[in-house]
Design a protein around this motif. Sequence first.
Motif, PDB file in Angstrom:
ATOM      1  N   HIS A 139      38.569  15.609  41.867  1.00 24.38           N
ATOM      2  CA  HIS A 139      39.379  16.174  43.051  1.00 24.38           C
ATOM      3  C   HIS A 139      39.766  17.380  43.026  1.00 24.38           C
ATOM      4  O   HIS A 139      39.398  18.190  42.141  1.00 24.38           O
ATOM      5  CB  HIS A 139      40.455  15.026  43.271  1.00 24.38           C
ATOM      6  N   ARG A 140      40.074  17.918  44.383  1.00 29.05           N
ATOM      7  CA  ARG A 140      40.406  19.432  44.782  1.00 29.05           C
ATOM      8  C   ARG A 140      41.819  19.617  44.585  1.00 29.05           C
ATOM      9  O   ARG A 140      42.805  18.684  44.921  1.00 29.05           O
ATOM     10  CB  ARG A 140      39.777  19.671  46.087  1.00 29.05           C
ATOM     11  N   ILE A 141      41.948  20.636  44.128  1.00 31.85           N
ATOM     12  CA  ILE A 141      43.622  21.157  44.005  1.00 31.85           C
ATOM     13  C   ILE A 141      44.045  21.346  45.337  1.00 31.85           C
ATOM     14  O   ILE A 141      43.397  22.434  46.000  1.00 31.85           O
ATOM     15  CB  ILE A 141      43.776  22.491  42.970  1.00 31.85           C
ATOM     16  N   ILE A 142      45.190  20.997  45.706  1.00 31.59           N
ATOM     17  CA  ILE A 142      45.503  21.555  46.816  1.00 31.59           C
ATOM     18  C   ILE A 142      47.063  22.253  46.821  1.00 31.59           C
ATOM     19  O   ILE A 142      47.311  22.771  47.778  1.00 31.59           O
ATOM     20  CB  ILE A 142      45.762  19.868  47.883  1.00 31.59           C
ATOM     21  N   LYS A 143      47.765  21.907  45.681  1.00 35.61           N
ATOM     22  CA  LYS A 143      49.114  22.817  45.543  1.00 35.61           C
ATOM     23  C   LYS A 143      48.872  23.197  43.975  1.00 35.61           C
ATOM     24  O   LYS A 143      48.802  22.457  43.225  1.00 35.61           O
ATOM     25  CB  LYS A 143      50.163  22.225  45.884  1.00 35.61           C
ATOM     26  N   VAL A 144      49.452  24.203  43.616  1.00 32.59           N
ATOM     27  CA  VAL A 144      49.632  24.823  42.670  1.00 32.59           C
ATOM     28  C   VAL A 144      51.022  25.618  42.316  1.00 32.59           C
ATOM     29  O   VAL A 144      51.317  26.490  43.259  1.00 32.59           O
ATOM     30  CB  VAL A 144      48.571  26.034  41.900  1.00 32.59           C
ATOM     31  N   HIS A 145      51.993  24.946  41.573  1.00 35.03           N
ATOM     32  CA  HIS A 145      53.162  25.922  41.323  1.00 35.03           C
ATOM     33  C   HIS A 145      53.378  26.558  39.986  1.00 35.03           C
ATOM     34  O   HIS A 145      53.282  25.713  38.866  1.00 35.03           O
ATOM     35  CB  HIS A 145      54.320  24.541  41.415  1.00 35.03           C
ATOM     36  N   GLU A 146      53.282  27.648  39.751  1.00 38.84           N
ATOM     37  CA  GLU A 146      53.434  28.332  38.462  1.00 38.84           C
ATOM     38  C   GLU A 146      54.981  28.350  38.023  1.00 38.84           C
ATOM     39  O   GLU A 146      55.724  28.613  38.816  1.00 38.84           O
ATOM     40  CB  GLU A 146      52.796  29.516  38.500  1.00 38.84           C
ATOM     41  N   ARG A 147      55.094  27.817  36.822  1.00 38.05           N
ATOM     42  CA  ARG A 147      56.601  28.134  36.175  1.00 38.05           C
ATOM     43  C   ARG A 147      56.679  29.389  35.491  1.00 38.05           C
ATOM     44  O   ARG A 147      55.822  29.752  34.652  1.00 38.05           O
ATOM     45  CB  ARG A 147      56.853  27.081  35.176  1.00 38.05           C
ATOM     46  N   HIS A 148      57.769  30.287  36.091  1.00 42.97           N
ATOM     47  CA  HIS A 148      57.869  31.561  35.603  1.00 42.97           C
ATOM     48  C   HIS A 148      58.486  31.939  34.122  1.00 42.97           C
ATOM     49  O   HIS A 148      58.107  32.840  33.574  1.00 42.97           O
ATOM     50  CB  HIS A 148      58.745  32.431  36.539  1.00 42.97           C
ATOM     51  N   ASN A 149      58.853  30.671  33.598  1.00 46.98           N
ATOM     52  CA  ASN A 149      59.560  30.856  32.188  1.00 46.98           C
ATOM     53  C   ASN A 149      58.160  30.780  31.146  1.00 46.98           C
ATOM     54  O   ASN A 149      58.441  31.152  30.077  1.00 46.98           O
ATOM     55  CB  ASN A 149      60.365  29.726  31.812  1.00 46.98           C
ATOM     56  N   ASN A 150      57.025  30.237  31.504  1.00 46.70           N
ATOM     57  CA  ASN A 150      55.837  30.023  30.829  1.00 46.70           C
ATOM     58  C   ASN A 150      54.600  30.529  31.561  1.00 46.70           C
ATOM     59  O   ASN A 150      54.196  29.769  32.510  1.00 46.70           O
ATOM     60  CB  ASN A 150      55.690  28.725  30.256  1.00 46.70           C
ATOM     61  N   ILE A 151      53.854  31.544  31.332  1.00 49.27           N
ATOM     62  CA  ILE A 151      52.556  32.047  32.144  1.00 49.27           C
ATOM     63  C   ILE A 151      51.713  30.883  32.213  1.00 49.27           C
ATOM     64  O   ILE A 151      51.083  30.650  33.144  1.00 49.27           O
ATOM     65  CB  ILE A 151      51.976  33.388  31.489  1.00 49.27           C
ATOM     66  N   SER A 152      51.547  30.045  31.154  1.00 43.82           N
ATOM     67  CA  SER A 152      50.327  29.213  31.175  1.00 43.82           C
ATOM     68  C   SER A 152      50.700  27.747  31.462  1.00 43.82           C
ATOM     69  O   SER A 152      49.954  26.962  31.956  1.00 43.82           O
ATOM     70  CB  SER A 152      49.604  29.169  29.805  1.00 43.82           C
ATOM     71  N   ALA A 153      52.105  27.731  32.023  1.00 48.86           N
ATOM     72  CA  ALA A 153      52.650  26.376  32.770  1.00 48.86           C
ATOM     73  C   ALA A 153      52.447  26.603  34.181  1.00 48.86           C
ATOM     74  O   ALA A 153      53.058  27.052  34.751  1.00 48.86           O
ATOM     75  CB  ALA A 153      54.154  26.200  32.251  1.00 48.86           C
ATOM     76  N   VAL A 154      51.592  25.503  34.687  1.00 50.56           N
ATOM     77  CA  VAL A 154      51.450  25.206  36.246  1.00 50.56           C
ATOM     78  C   VAL A 154      51.535  23.557  36.369  1.00 50.56           C
ATOM     79  O   VAL A 154      51.446  22.804  35.710  1.00 50.56           O
ATOM     80  CB  VAL A 154      50.133  25.771  36.593  1.00 50.56           C
ATOM     81  N   ASP A 155      52.149  23.443  37.595  1.00 51.84           N
ATOM     82  CA  ASP A 155      51.963  22.153  37.994  1.00 51.84           C
ATOM     83  C   ASP A 155      50.927  22.301  39.226  1.00 51.84           C
ATOM     84  O   ASP A 155      50.833  22.935  40.054  1.00 51.84           O
ATOM     85  CB  ASP A 155      53.235  21.623  38.788  1.00 51.84           C
ATOM     86  N   ILE A 156      50.123  20.915  39.084  1.00 54.18           N
ATOM     87  CA  ILE A 156      49.242  21.019  40.067  1.00 54.18           C
ATOM     88  C   ILE A 156      48.917  19.574  40.794  1.00 54.18           C
ATOM     89  O   ILE A 156      49.580  18.537  40.108  1.00 54.18           O
ATOM     90  CB  ILE A 156      47.760  20.808  39.221  1.00 54.18           C
ATOM     91  N   LEU A 157      48.774  19.549  42.015  1.00 51.80           N
ATOM     92  CA  LEU A 157      48.780  18.554  42.814  1.00 51.80           C
ATOM     93  C   LEU A 157      47.320  18.454  43.280  1.00 51.80           C
ATOM     94  O   LEU A 157      46.603  19.329  43.731  1.00 51.80           O
ATOM     95  CB  LEU A 157      49.701  18.151  43.932  1.00 51.80           C
ATOM     96  N   THR A 158      46.600  17.254  43.392  1.00 51.30           N
ATOM     97  CA  THR A 158      45.227  17.047  43.726  1.00 51.30           C
ATOM     98  C   THR A 158      44.893  15.954  44.775  1.00 51.30           C
ATOM     99  O   THR A 158      45.871  15.218  45.060  1.00 51.30           O
ATOM    100  CB  THR A 158      44.076  16.621  42.383  1.00 51.30           C
ATOM    101  N   LYS A 159      43.686  15.967  45.325  1.00 48.23           N
ATOM    102  CA  LYS A 159      43.422  15.148  46.471  1.00 48.23           C
ATOM    103  C   LYS A 159      41.809  15.191  46.632  1.00 48.23           C
ATOM    104  O   LYS A 159      41.246  16.282  46.401  1.00 48.23           O
ATOM    105  CB  LYS A 159      44.029  15.622  47.870  1.00 48.23           C
TER     106      LYS A 159
END
Length: 181
Positions: A96-116
């Motif tokens: 599926h395609r990524i529709i939203k990405v949230h980067e967490r500033h406390n950790n560069i490699s930590a991201v939250d991803i929402l797909t559809k």
Amino acid sequence: MQLIRSAVAEVKKMQKRQLLLQGVNLGLIITSALMIWKFLVLVTGSESPIVVVLSGSMEPGFYRGDILFLDQPKGPIETGNIIVFNAGDREIPIVHRIIKVHERHNNISAVDILTKGDNNWGDDRSLYPRGVRWLGRHHIMGRVIGYLPYIGQVTIIMNDYPIVKVLLIAALGLFVITSKE
């Protein structure tokens, strides 16, 4: 039936050395395929560098039976990237395609991803495991970098009709055994 009888008769005519040679050739074919797969895993960094699209959720971008080539994204993950992910105990990964990405500033490699899926009405939160509202990098098996249309139909047919798989393996075995050098 006549084909099977003639193949069995051909095998009976073979000397032990010829049979051993045919077995070694079959082993080399299988070993070569496994080595190519492992090489692709190492080069792409993806645990599964090639996948087949099994549903129509990404139409019109990808159709059922398309073969996708993946790599492991090392740089930033961006909205619009198409990923293959496995969330939870699902046997089959999802494309599926990524529709939203949230980067967490406390950790560069930590991201939250929402797909559809492109052909789906809503986002994929209903596909995620209970209590998971966002995917992380650890869920991603790979990012799509290329594809071949419809070539994976063979895989779909073999999964939908197991008898085809058995017949194909039997035919390959007969071909290897009866082929003369």
